[in-house]
Design an enzyme around this catalytic site. Structure first.
Site, PDB file in Angstrom:
ATOM      1  N   ASP A  67       0.630  -1.208   0.021  1.00  0.00           N
ATOM      2  CA  ASP A  67       0.012  -0.013  -0.051  1.00  0.00           C
ATOM      3  C   ASP A  67       0.875   1.253   0.011  1.00  0.00           C
ATOM      4  O   ASP A  67       0.407   2.461   0.286  1.00  0.00           O
ATOM      5  CB  ASP A  67      -0.862  -0.118   1.228  1.00  0.00           C
ATOM      6  CG  ASP A  67       0.034  -0.317   2.576  1.00  0.00           C
ATOM      7  OD1 ASP A  67       1.082  -0.114   2.498  1.00  0.00           O
ATOM      8  OD2 ASP A  67      -0.755  -0.597   3.596  1.00  0.00           O
ATOM      9  N   GLU A 118       0.214  -9.254  -1.136  1.00  0.00           N
ATOM     10  CA  GLU A 118      -0.487  -8.765   0.200  1.00  0.00           C
ATOM     11  C   GLU A 118      -1.706  -7.711  -0.387  1.00  0.00           C
ATOM     12  O   GLU A 118      -1.800  -6.536   0.210  1.00  0.00           O
ATOM     13  CB  GLU A 118       0.550  -7.705   0.828  1.00  0.00           C
ATOM     14  CG  GLU A 118       0.023  -7.434   2.234  1.00  0.00           C
ATOM     15  CD  GLU A 118       0.918  -6.816   3.089  1.00  0.00           C
ATOM     16  OE1 GLU A 118       0.944  -5.414   3.175  1.00  0.00           O
ATOM     17  OE2 GLU A 118       1.559  -7.469   3.814  1.00  0.00           O
ATOM     18  N   GLU A 123      -2.297   5.110   2.824  1.00  0.00           N
ATOM     19  CA  GLU A 123      -2.051   3.840   2.549  1.00  0.00           C
ATOM     20  C   GLU A 123      -3.436   3.063   2.135  1.00  0.00           C
ATOM     21  O   GLU A 123      -3.594   2.370   1.282  1.00  0.00           O
ATOM     22  CB  GLU A 123      -1.573   2.832   3.495  1.00  0.00           C
ATOM     23  CG  GLU A 123      -0.005   3.248   3.613  1.00  0.00           C
ATOM     24  CD  GLU A 123       0.446   4.300   4.505  1.00  0.00           C
ATOM     25  OE1 GLU A 123      -0.601   4.958   4.857  1.00  0.00           O
ATOM     26  OE2 GLU A 123       1.588   4.841   4.492  1.00  0.00           O
ATOM     27  N   HIS A 172       5.993   5.459  13.263  1.00  0.00           N
ATOM     28  CA  HIS A 172       6.492   6.264  11.972  1.00  0.00           C
ATOM     29  C   HIS A 172       4.940   6.695  11.193  1.00  0.00           C
ATOM     30  O   HIS A 172       5.377   7.519  10.098  1.00  0.00           O
ATOM     31  CB  HIS A 172       7.141   5.384  11.077  1.00  0.00           C
ATOM     32  CG  HIS A 172       6.425   4.534  10.335  1.00  0.00           C
ATOM     33  ND1 HIS A 172       6.282   3.295  10.848  1.00  0.00           N
ATOM     34  CD2 HIS A 172       6.031   4.185   8.850  1.00  0.00           C
ATOM     35  CE1 HIS A 172       5.466   2.306  10.040  1.00  0.00           C
ATOM     36  NE2 HIS A 172       5.457   3.037   8.772  1.00  0.00           N
ATOM     37  N   ARG A 232       2.060   8.201   9.049  1.00  0.00           N
ATOM     38  CA  ARG A 232       2.235   9.834   8.596  1.00  0.00           C
ATOM     39  C   ARG A 232       0.566  10.410   9.452  1.00  0.00           C
ATOM     40  O   ARG A 232       0.935  11.682   9.884  1.00  0.00           O
ATOM     41  CB  ARG A 232       1.681  10.033   7.121  1.00  0.00           C
ATOM     42  CG  ARG A 232       2.926  10.199   6.187  1.00  0.00           C
ATOM     43  CD  ARG A 232       2.730  10.052   4.971  1.00  0.00           C
ATOM     44  NE  ARG A 232       3.875  10.269   4.217  1.00  0.00           N
ATOM     45  CZ  ARG A 232       4.581  11.047   3.663  1.00  0.00           C
ATOM     46  NH1 ARG A 232       4.376  12.322   4.103  1.00  0.00           N
ATOM     47  NH2 ARG A 232       5.910  10.824   3.028  1.00  0.00           N
ATOM     48  N   HIS A 237      12.850   5.618  13.138  1.00  0.00           N
ATOM     49  CA  HIS A 237      12.482   5.957  11.596  1.00  0.00           C
ATOM     50  C   HIS A 237      13.198   7.046  11.152  1.00  0.00           C
ATOM     51  O   HIS A 237      13.725   7.978  11.848  1.00  0.00           O
ATOM     52  CB  HIS A 237      10.916   6.193  11.428  1.00  0.00           C
ATOM     53  CG  HIS A 237      10.610   5.956  10.229  1.00  0.00           C
ATOM     54  ND1 HIS A 237      10.451   6.849   8.864  1.00  0.00           N
ATOM     55  CD2 HIS A 237       9.981   4.936   9.438  1.00  0.00           C
ATOM     56  CE1 HIS A 237      10.102   6.621   7.947  1.00  0.00           C
ATOM     57  NE2 HIS A 237       9.689   5.339   7.809  1.00  0.00           N
TER      58      HIS A 237
HETATM   59  C1  UD1 Z   1       6.448   4.887   3.759  1.00  0.00           C
HETATM   60  C2  UD1 Z   1       5.005   4.454   3.331  1.00  0.00           C
HETATM   61  C3  UD1 Z   1       4.435   3.859   4.508  1.00  0.00           C
HETATM   62  C4  UD1 Z   1       5.370   2.607   5.159  1.00  0.00           C
HETATM   63  C5  UD1 Z   1       6.582   3.395   5.650  1.00  0.00           C
HETATM   64  C6  UD1 Z   1       7.568   2.371   5.829  1.00  0.00           C
HETATM   65  C7  UD1 Z   1       3.898   5.800   1.790  1.00  0.00           C
HETATM   66  C8  UD1 Z   1       3.081   7.078   1.436  1.00  0.00           C
HETATM   67  N1  UD1 Z   1       4.069   5.649   3.018  1.00  0.00           N
HETATM   68  O1  UD1 Z   1       6.170   6.074   4.886  1.00  0.00           O
HETATM   69  O2  UD1 Z   1       3.263   3.007   4.028  1.00  0.00           O
HETATM   70  O3  UD1 Z   1       4.637   2.320   6.457  1.00  0.00           O
HETATM   71  O4  UD1 Z   1       7.311   4.060   4.400  1.00  0.00           O
HETATM   72  O5  UD1 Z   1       8.773   2.953   6.625  1.00  0.00           O
HETATM   73  O6  UD1 Z   1       4.530   5.178   0.924  1.00  0.00           O
HETATM   74  N2  UD1 Z   1      13.527   8.766   4.789  1.00  0.00           N
HETATM   75  C9  UD1 Z   1      15.230   8.989   4.757  1.00  0.00           C
HETATM   76  N3  UD1 Z   1      15.735   7.657   4.385  1.00  0.00           N
HETATM   77  C10 UD1 Z   1      15.206   6.511   4.345  1.00  0.00           C
HETATM   78  C11 UD1 Z   1      13.932   6.368   4.318  1.00  0.00           C
HETATM   79  C12 UD1 Z   1      13.171   7.703   4.668  1.00  0.00           C
HETATM   80  O7  UD1 Z   1      15.642   9.817   4.961  1.00  0.00           O
HETATM   81  O8  UD1 Z   1      15.935   5.798   4.210  1.00  0.00           O
HETATM   82  C13 UD1 Z   1      12.797  10.146   4.929  1.00  0.00           C
HETATM   83  C14 UD1 Z   1      12.394  10.646   3.703  1.00  0.00           C
HETATM   84  O9  UD1 Z   1      13.175  11.306   3.154  1.00  0.00           O
HETATM   85  C15 UD1 Z   1      11.200  11.302   4.135  1.00  0.00           C
HETATM   86  C16 UD1 Z   1      10.732  10.365   5.443  1.00  0.00           C
HETATM   87  O10 UD1 Z   1      11.791   9.777   5.903  1.00  0.00           O
HETATM   88  O11 UD1 Z   1      11.152  12.576   4.442  1.00  0.00           O
HETATM   89  C17 UD1 Z   1       9.343   9.702   5.188  1.00  0.00           C
HETATM   90  O12 UD1 Z   1       9.684   8.856   4.369  1.00  0.00           O
HETATM   91  P1  UD1 Z   1       8.290   8.411   3.320  1.00  0.00           P
HETATM   92  O13 UD1 Z   1       8.818   7.339   2.373  1.00  0.00           O
HETATM   93  O14 UD1 Z   1       8.122   9.575   2.616  1.00  0.00           O
HETATM   94  O15 UD1 Z   1       7.194   8.071   4.071  1.00  0.00           O
HETATM   95  P2  UD1 Z   1       7.134   7.031   5.211  1.00  0.00           P
HETATM   96  O16 UD1 Z   1       6.431   7.913   6.190  1.00  0.00           O
HETATM   97  O17 UD1 Z   1       8.431   6.484   5.509  1.00  0.00           O
HETATM   98  N1  UDP Z   2      12.040  -3.165  10.605  1.00  0.00           N
HETATM   99  C1  UDP Z   2      13.521  -3.224  10.593  1.00  0.00           C
HETATM  100  N2  UDP Z   2      14.057  -2.620  11.231  1.00  0.00           N
HETATM  101  C2  UDP Z   2      13.682  -1.461  11.992  1.00  0.00           C
HETATM  102  C3  UDP Z   2      12.446  -1.454  12.195  1.00  0.00           C
HETATM  103  C4  UDP Z   2      11.386  -2.349  11.544  1.00  0.00           C
HETATM  104  O1  UDP Z   2      13.872  -3.886   9.776  1.00  0.00           O
HETATM  105  O2  UDP Z   2      14.503  -0.676  12.609  1.00  0.00           O
HETATM  106  C5  UDP Z   2      11.318  -4.191   9.794  1.00  0.00           C
HETATM  107  C6  UDP Z   2      10.201  -5.020  10.539  1.00  0.00           C
HETATM  108  O3  UDP Z   2      10.644  -6.180  11.056  1.00  0.00           O
HETATM  109  C7  UDP Z   2       9.333  -5.008   9.550  1.00  0.00           C
HETATM  110  C8  UDP Z   2       9.213  -3.758   8.640  1.00  0.00           C
HETATM  111  O4  UDP Z   2      10.426  -3.108   8.789  1.00  0.00           O
HETATM  112  O5  UDP Z   2       9.387  -6.257   8.771  1.00  0.00           O
HETATM  113  C9  UDP Z   2       8.238  -2.726   8.980  1.00  0.00           C
HETATM  114  O6  UDP Z   2       8.517  -1.743   8.111  1.00  0.00           O
HETATM  115  P1  UDP Z   2       7.598  -0.259   8.698  1.00  0.00           P
HETATM  116  O7  UDP Z   2       7.353  -0.225  10.062  1.00  0.00           O
HETATM  117  O8  UDP Z   2       8.750   0.650   8.432  1.00  0.00           O
HETATM  118  O9  UDP Z   2       6.696  -0.104   7.785  1.00  0.00           O
HETATM  119  P2  UDP Z   2       5.206  -0.920   7.650  1.00  0.00           P
HETATM  120  O10 UDP Z   2       4.963  -2.308   7.953  1.00  0.00           O
HETATM  121  O11 UDP Z   2       4.230  -0.105   8.677  1.00  0.00           O
HETATM  122  O12 UDP Z   2       4.682  -0.377   6.195  1.00  0.00           O
END
Ligand code: UD1
Ligand code: UDP
Length: 386
Positions: free
Chosen positions: A95, A117, A131, A204, A206, A237
C-alpha cells in the site's frame, strides 16, 4: 517470461526479497528488479541483507519528501524503464506510494499487475493515510491478487473482484522472518537489557504526525518512570520530524536507547528477545504474533484484524493514557501478559513466496499468450485450496 518486481520502501523490500529470490530459481522466469528509491538507507540495508541487487533504481527520494514529490517523481521516471523492459507482469506490494504509482504506470501502459499482500482494508481513507487509498487503487488495476489471509480474500470478493483472480498465499513477511531468525543471535542491545524486560518501540505513520507522536513518546517516558525493570529501544524511523520529537521527549533517558533504523536481521531477532512491542507499523503486526510477543498497536484501526482476534494484538489508539495503561497492565500483571503472549500464525507458514511463484509459473505462459483473465489452471488452484 519476464517478471518485474517494483518496490521502494523498507517493508516492501523485506516482503518482496523472498519472492524475488524464489522467482530467480524458477526456470523460464527472467526476473527484473526495479527499486524506486522511495527510501534510501532503509532500503539498501534490506537489499544487502537478502543479497538482492536492483537492475533499475529510480532514485527518487528527497529529504522531507511530500506525497506529491514521491508520486510525480516515480511516474516520471518509471515510464522509460517499463517501456525498455517490456515485462509480461509487474509485481507490486501492499500500500505504499511506490506500489500505487507503479500500478498506475502499468495501467497506463497496459501491463498486467500482480498485487502481493492484496485485500487488506480498513475502509477508512484517513487511516492509514494515504495507504488505504493506495491499496484500493492497486486493487482496481491488478490482474492477480495475492491475498495473505481468507479475510483479505473476502474483502476482495465483496468488492467484486473475480474469484479466479484471487489466491490466498499467506504473507511473504513470514517468509522473511523464517529466513532471518537466528537461534544463536547476540547483540550489544541484548546485553544492555540483560535481566530487564525489553520493550521494543516503533512509530512512523504519517497520520500520527504531530500530537499523536508526542502522546506515544510521553507514554513511554511515563512507563520508564513507573517500571525500573524495563529497557526500551526505539530504532527511529529516518523521518526527521519524528526523530526530533523522540529526542526531545526520550533523549537522555537511561532506560531508553534511541537507535538508527536496524537492518531486518537485527530488528527481527531483537524482537524475538523482547517482552513487549509498541508499534504503529503494519508488518510488525504480522511478525510479532508469530513470535508470541504481545503487541500494542498505537492506531485507532487496523487492516490486520486476524491478530486482534487471535489475542496477541491490542489496539490502543494514540492517547497517552490508553497506551500507558495498556502497557502497565502487561508489565505488572503476569496473567494479563500470559493471555496475550502466545504464538499464533494467522499470516502464513513462511512459504508464501513459493506458492506465489508456483501460481505464476503454472499460469503465466497461458496469460502471456492470451491476455484474458483466468483460465482452467487458476480455477484448479483455487478449488484445490478450498
Ligand atoms: C512509507 C510508506 C508507508 C510505510 C513506510 C515504511 C507511503 C505513502 N508511505 O512511509 O506506507 O509504512 O514507508 O517505513 O508510501 N527517509 C530517509 N531515509 C530513508 C527513508 C526515509 O531519509 O531511508 C525520510 C524521507 O526522506 C522522508 C521521510 O523519511 O522525508 C518519510 O519517508 P516516506 O517514504 O516519505 O514516508 P514514510 O513515512 O516512510
Ligand atoms: N524493521 C526493520 N528495522 C527497524 C524497524 C522495522 O527491519 O528498525 C522491519 C520490521 O521487521 C518489518 C518492517 O521493517 O518487517 C516494518 O516496516 P515499517 O514499520 O517501516 O513499515 P510498515 O510495515 O508499517 O509499512
Amino acid at each position: 517470461m519476464k517478471i518485474m518486481a517494483v518496490f521502494g520502501t523498507r517493508p516492501e523490500a523485506i516482503k518482496m526479497c523472498p519472492l524475488v529470490l524464489e522467482l530467480k530459481t524458477r526456470q523460464g522466469v527472467d526476473m527484473v528488479v526495479c527499486v524506486t528509491g522511495q527510501h534510501q538507507e532503509m532500503l539498501e540495508d534490506v537489499l544487502a541483507k537478502f543479497h538482492v541487487v536492483s537492475d533499475h533504481n529510480l532514485d527518487i527520494m528527497l529529504p522531507d519528501q511530500t506525497l506529491f514529490d514521491i508520486t510525480t517523481r516515480i511516474l516520471e521516471r518509471i515510464q522509460s524503464v517499463l517501456k525498455e523492459e517490456k515485462p509480461d507482469l509487474v509485481l507490486v506490494h501492499g500500500d505504499t506510494s511506490t506500489a500505487f504509482c507503479a500500478a498506475l504506470a502499468c495501467f497506463y501502459l497496459h501491463i498486467p499487475v500482480g498485487h502481493v499482500e492484496a485485500g487488506l482494508r480498513t475502509y477508512d481513507l484517513d487511516a492509514p493515510f494515504p495507504e488505504e487509498f493506495n491499496r484500493q487503487a492497486v486493487g482496481l488495476v491488478a490482474n492477480w491478487h495475492f491475498a495473505p489471509t481468507e479475510a483479505a480474500r473476502q474483502n476482495l470478493l465483496a468488492e467484486g473482484k473475480k474469484a479466479e483472480s484471487i489466491y490466498v498465499t499467506g504473507n511473504t513477511g513470514l517468509d522473511a522472518l523464517r529466513l532471518i531468525l537466528d537461534d544463536n543471535y547476540s547483540h550489544p542491545v541484548l546485553e544492555w537489557a540483560a535481566g530487564k524486560k525489553l520493550v521494543l518501540l516503533t512509530a512512523h505513520r504519517r497520520e500520527n504526525s504531530g500530537e499523536p507522536f508526542i502522546h506515544i513518546f510521553k507514554a513511554v517516558r511515563r512507563l520508564t518512570e513507573r517500571f525500573s525493570d524495563i529497557c526500551v529501544i526505539y530504532p527511529m524511523h529516518m523521518n526527521p520530524k519524528i526523530r526530533k520529537l523522540a529526542r526531545e521527549i526520550l533523549g537522555g533517558n537511561p532506560q531508553v536507547k534511541l537507535l538508527e533504523p536496524l537492518n531486518p536481521y537485527d530488528f527481527q531477532n531483537i524482537m524475538a528477545h523482547s517482552a513487549l512491542v509498541l508499534t504503529d507499523s503494519g508488518g510488525i503486526q504480522e511478525e510479532a504474533p508469530a513470535l508470541g510477543k504481545p503487541v500494542l498497536v498505537m492506531r485507532d484501526t487496523t487492516e490486520r484484524p486476524e491478530g486482534v482476534e487471535a489475542g496477541t494484538l491490542k489496539l490502543t489508539g494514540t492517547s497517552e493514557e490508553e497506551i500507558y495503561c495498556a502497557a502497565s497492565a502487561l508489565l505488572s500483571d503476569e496473567a494479563v501478559y500470559e493471555k496475550m503472549a502466545h504464538a499464533v500464525n494467522p499470516y502464513g507458514d513462511g512459504y508464501a513466496s513459493h506458492r506465489i511463484a508456483d501460481i505464476l509459473c503454472v499460469n503465466m505462459e497461458d496469460r502471456v499468450c492470451n491476455k484474458s483473465g483466468s483460465d482452467s489452471k487458476t480455477l484448479a488452484y483455487n478449488q484445490k485450496r478450498t
